[in-house]
Enzyme design. Structure first.
Site, PDB file in Angstrom:
ATOM      1  N   LYS A  61       0.841  -1.202   0.000  1.00  0.00           N
ATOM      2  CA  LYS A  61       0.000   0.000   0.000  1.00  0.00           C
ATOM      3  C   LYS A  61       0.876   1.252   0.000  1.00  0.00           C
ATOM      4  CE  LYS A  61      -3.804  -2.414   2.268  1.00  0.00           C
ATOM      5  NZ  LYS A  61      -4.463  -2.802   3.527  1.00  0.00           N
ATOM      6  N   GLN A 105      -4.550  -1.228   9.692  1.00  0.00           N
ATOM      7  CA  GLN A 105      -4.562  -2.575   9.118  1.00  0.00           C
ATOM      8  C   GLN A 105      -5.221  -3.569  10.072  1.00  0.00           C
ATOM      9  OE1 GLN A 105      -3.664  -3.316   6.022  1.00  0.00           O
ATOM     10  NE2 GLN A 105      -3.896  -5.521   6.200  1.00  0.00           N
ATOM     11  N   ASP A 128     -10.784   3.220   4.098  1.00  0.00           N
ATOM     12  CA  ASP A 128     -11.215   1.823   4.073  1.00  0.00           C
ATOM     13  C   ASP A 128     -12.734   1.703   3.894  1.00  0.00           C
ATOM     14  OD1 ASP A 128      -9.352  -0.279   4.277  1.00  0.00           O
ATOM     15  OD2 ASP A 128      -8.910   0.217   6.368  1.00  0.00           O
TER      16      ASP A 128
HETATM   17  N1  GUN Z   1      -6.965  -6.472   6.227  1.00  0.00           N
HETATM   18  C1  GUN Z   1      -7.287  -7.195   5.116  1.00  0.00           C
HETATM   19  N2  GUN Z   1      -7.875  -6.405   4.196  1.00  0.00           N
HETATM   20  C2  GUN Z   1      -7.931  -5.160   4.731  1.00  0.00           C
HETATM   21  C3  GUN Z   1      -8.416  -3.916   4.258  1.00  0.00           C
HETATM   22  O1  GUN Z   1      -8.957  -3.785   3.154  1.00  0.00           O
HETATM   23  N3  GUN Z   1      -8.266  -2.867   5.101  1.00  0.00           N
HETATM   24  C4  GUN Z   1      -7.701  -2.988   6.339  1.00  0.00           C
HETATM   25  N4  GUN Z   1      -7.619  -1.906   7.104  1.00  0.00           N
HETATM   26  N5  GUN Z   1      -7.245  -4.128   6.805  1.00  0.00           N
HETATM   27  C5  GUN Z   1      -7.359  -5.208   6.004  1.00  0.00           C
END
Ligand code: GUN
Length: 300
Positions: A61, A105, A128
């Site tokens: 990311k 995350q 998100d």
């Molecule tokens: N863990 C797995 N997928 C995601 C996501 O799309 N966002 C976040 N914050 N954590 C994740």
């Protein structure tokens, strides 16, 4: 069939939906638009603990954010960080004018209430799309004001690209979403409903899942069970997006990634399907970049 840069032949009946190519087109556009906008979108990614898979996701990311011309910050906190300390970090990011998107995350360590942390993120920076306000705006169809969860938004993009290349109209078609998580299944169902599809949400307690899947023109699999959806369950001509990423041990003893759909079986049945990896995964990151850019433009 009209030509699409993201559909490729598979050598069998089905076309492959190339999520990596689709994501690359989107992020190239974002990079160009960011440069032209004079904005510097800022994305902060917070990682608590040292889960190996999360570290990989967070790193990609951050790399993509930098490639799009964003200001990119990663905050690493130890696994034993108290909930209140994490929320204090979120609060300071909420107040930071250089940050337009905040991503904490998941999963978080067990002593931390994820819902509390998500609620602490400013809805305008919730890239998100997990905050209850954004979830509510999606549910009421006010998506132009919302930030929409990235994985379902990316899956929808692939479904629309595939259906349009195949000359199919989503309106009125049957969609089956397998999985009812807040991150994927529920928002996916909302998005497909907004496209006027007839939506069924199936899950681990669904009776005769094969029978439910058999009627679907569009299948989104997001259960996290390796190759659970068999080829014979799938309708001829269906469009399948496989959100699952499962690591299994192959016959040769080496580990490999598979989706929730038995891919090689499905190739013989469906019209179009995403591979794993290289399907839904890259689109999640592309949608995160899009949400961050949108948040930056709204802040201006
Ligand atoms: N863990 C797995 N997928 C995601 C996501 O799309 N966002 C976040 N914050 N954590 C994740």
């Amino acid at each position: 069939m009209t030509h699409s840069p993201i559909l490729r032949p598979s050598g069998q009946h089905a076309l492959l939906i190339d999520g990596k190519a689709a994501a690359a087109l989107i992020t190239a556009d974002i990079g160009r638009d960011v440069a032209a906008s004079g904005l510097k979108p800022g994305l902060a990614v917070v990682l608590v603990g040292s889960d190996a898979a999360s570290q990989v996701y967070v790193k990609s990311k951050g790399k993509m954010a930098a490639a799009c011309g964003f200001h990119s910050v990663q905050i690493d906190l130890p696994a034993e960080t108290p909930e209140a300390a994490l929320i204090a970090h979120v609060a300071s990011l909420n107040d930071d004018p250089a940050i337009h998107g905040i991503l904490v995350q998941m999963p978080l360590p067990r002593h931390i209430d994820a819902a509390k942390v998500i609620a602490a993120i400013s809805p305008t920076k919730d890239v998100d799309g997990f905050h209850p306000l954004n979830v509510g705006l999606l549910a009421t169809g006010e998506t132009e004001k919302a930030l929409v969860a990235c994985t379902p938004a990316g899956a929808l993009h692939l479904i629309e690209a595939a259906s349009s290349a195949l000359g199919l109209k989503l309106q009125g078609m049957e969609a089956v979403v397998i999985g009812r998580s807040n991150i994927v299944g529920k928002p996916m169902a909302q998005l497909l409903l907004q496209r006027d599809m007839t939506v069924t949400v199936a899950h681990s307690r669904t009776r005769d899942l094969a029978d439910v899947v058999r009627r679907a023109d569009v299948v989104v699999a997001a259960v996290g069970r390796p190759e659970m959806v068999r080829g014979t369950w799938l309708k001829r001509g269906a469009i399948v997006v496989d959100v699952g990423i499962n690591r299994i041990e192959g016959d040769d003893g080496r580990s490999r990634l598979v989706g929730d759909v038995a891919f090689s079986e499905a190739l013989d049945h469906v019209a179009a399907i995403t591979p794993v990896p290289g399907g839904a995964g890259p689109m999640t990151i592309a949608m995160l970049m899009q949400n961050t850019f949108v948040a930056a433009k709204r802040a201006r």
